[in-house]
Design a protein around this motif. Structure first.
Motif, PDB file in Angstrom:
ATOM      1  N   SER A 121       0.843  -1.203   0.000  1.00 30.52           N
ATOM      2  CA  SER A 121       0.000   0.000   0.000  1.00 30.52           C
ATOM      3  C   SER A 121       0.873   1.247   0.000  1.00 30.52           C
ATOM      4  O   SER A 121       2.048   1.198   0.380  1.00 30.52           O
ATOM      5  N   PRO A 122       0.319   2.377  -0.422  1.00 33.14           N
ATOM      6  CA  PRO A 122       1.113   3.618  -0.457  1.00 33.14           C
ATOM      7  C   PRO A 122       1.734   3.989   0.884  1.00 33.14           C
ATOM      8  O   PRO A 122       2.805   4.588   0.922  1.00 33.14           O
ATOM      9  N   ASP A 123       1.066   3.641   1.992  1.00 32.76           N
ATOM     10  CA  ASP A 123       1.619   4.003   3.307  1.00 32.76           C
ATOM     11  C   ASP A 123       2.388   2.850   3.956  1.00 32.76           C
ATOM     12  O   ASP A 123       2.737   2.905   5.131  1.00 32.76           O
ATOM     13  N   ASN A 124       2.655   1.786   3.174  1.00 37.40           N
ATOM     14  CA  ASN A 124       3.443   0.644   3.651  1.00 37.40           C
ATOM     15  C   ASN A 124       2.814  -0.091   4.832  1.00 37.40           C
ATOM     16  O   ASN A 124       3.508  -0.739   5.605  1.00 37.40           O
ATOM     17  N   SER A 125       1.494  -0.008   4.992  1.00 39.27           N
ATOM     18  CA  SER A 125       0.869  -0.617   6.172  1.00 39.27           C
ATOM     19  C   SER A 125       0.156  -1.932   5.876  1.00 39.27           C
ATOM     20  O   SER A 125      -0.228  -2.640   6.793  1.00 39.27           O
ATOM     21  N   TYR A 126      -0.034  -2.268   4.610  1.00 39.80           N
ATOM     22  CA  TYR A 126      -0.666  -3.542   4.250  1.00 39.80           C
ATOM     23  C   TYR A 126      -0.272  -3.920   2.833  1.00 39.80           C
ATOM     24  O   TYR A 126       0.326  -3.119   2.108  1.00 39.80           O
ATOM     25  N   ARG A 127      -0.588  -5.137   2.457  1.00 36.86           N
ATOM     26  CA  ARG A 127      -0.382  -5.609   1.084  1.00 36.86           C
ATOM     27  C   ARG A 127      -1.710  -6.087   0.517  1.00 36.86           C
ATOM     28  O   ARG A 127      -2.487  -6.725   1.226  1.00 36.86           O
ATOM     29  N   SER A 128      -1.937  -5.795  -0.741  1.00 39.03           N
ATOM     30  CA  SER A 128      -3.127  -6.312  -1.417  1.00 39.03           C
ATOM     31  C   SER A 128      -2.735  -7.515  -2.266  1.00 39.03           C
ATOM     32  O   SER A 128      -1.596  -7.625  -2.730  1.00 39.03           O
TER      33      SER A 128
END
Length: 201
Positions: A121-128
């Motif tokens: 994710s753009p904020d590096n907090s999760y992955r899709s």
């Protein structure tokens, strides 16, 4: 563009490295920060990564009755490839370790860069993760990495949880719906990648 693996510190910590834990720091803001914390479902299906020789690159995945469901094999003669085989010995997934690794899942995912399949994710907090046209989310939550459906304006639904116990056991707890959606092979493959301790971007 290089991304930091939001699960990298946890994977490395589990392998004995002195990396800090993602869960001991302030969590990054995330559109999934409001996801409901799942209560333990009344019925889950549990799988264990175990028998590490000496790590996740050579181990097996067993069910609650100690039945072997998968074998994860990295041939010392071909260390650039990790194969995930089912109980019948058929190849399910192939991971090709390069500067930017590739992954392929038989009948599910054509060969592609891991960074495209498990997109940060753009904020590096999760992955899709996309499977058969459906988007799923891997999000850190306390001591686990949780898998949710939804995220495209639809309500998020908890599907699975990955936890590590010491250095020699990784546990996946899944709700029956996840099995029915055909997610077992992708979840085992994604777990192998996320907890490999290697750069997957």
């Amino acid at each position: 563009m290089q991304h930091q693996n939001p699960f990298g510190s946890w994977a490395e910590a589990g392998q004995g490295h002195s990396s800090g834990s993602l869960w001991n720091s302030n969590p990054a803001p995330s559109v999934f920060g409001a996801l409901p914390y799942p209560l333990p479902p009344s019925k889950t299906i549990t799988y264990y990564f175990t028998g590490f020789k000496p790590d996740i690159f050579n181990c097996c995945v067993i069910g609650s009755q100690n039945q072997v469901y998968y074998q994860i094999v990295t041939d010392s003669n071909m260390p650039g490839y990790t194969v995930i085989k089912n109980a019948e010995g058929k190849n399910i997934s192939l991971i090709e370790w390069q500067a930017h690794p590739f992954v392929e899942i038989r009948g599910v995912l054509a060969k592609q860069n891991v960074m495209n399949w498990l997109r940060v994710s753009p904020d590096n907090s999760y992955r899709s993760m996309e499977i058969r046209g459906t988007r799923y989310i891997w999000a850190p939550r306390d001591k686990s990495i949780n898998l949710y459906s939804g995220g495209n304006g639809t309500p998020a639904m908890f599907l699975a949880k990955v936890t590590r116990s010491g250095n020699q056991t990784i546990t996946i707890e899944m709700i029956p719906d996840a099995i029915q959606l055909g997610l077992l092979d992708p979840i085992v493959t994604a777990t192998t990648l996320l907890l490999s301790g290697r750069n997957i971007d």
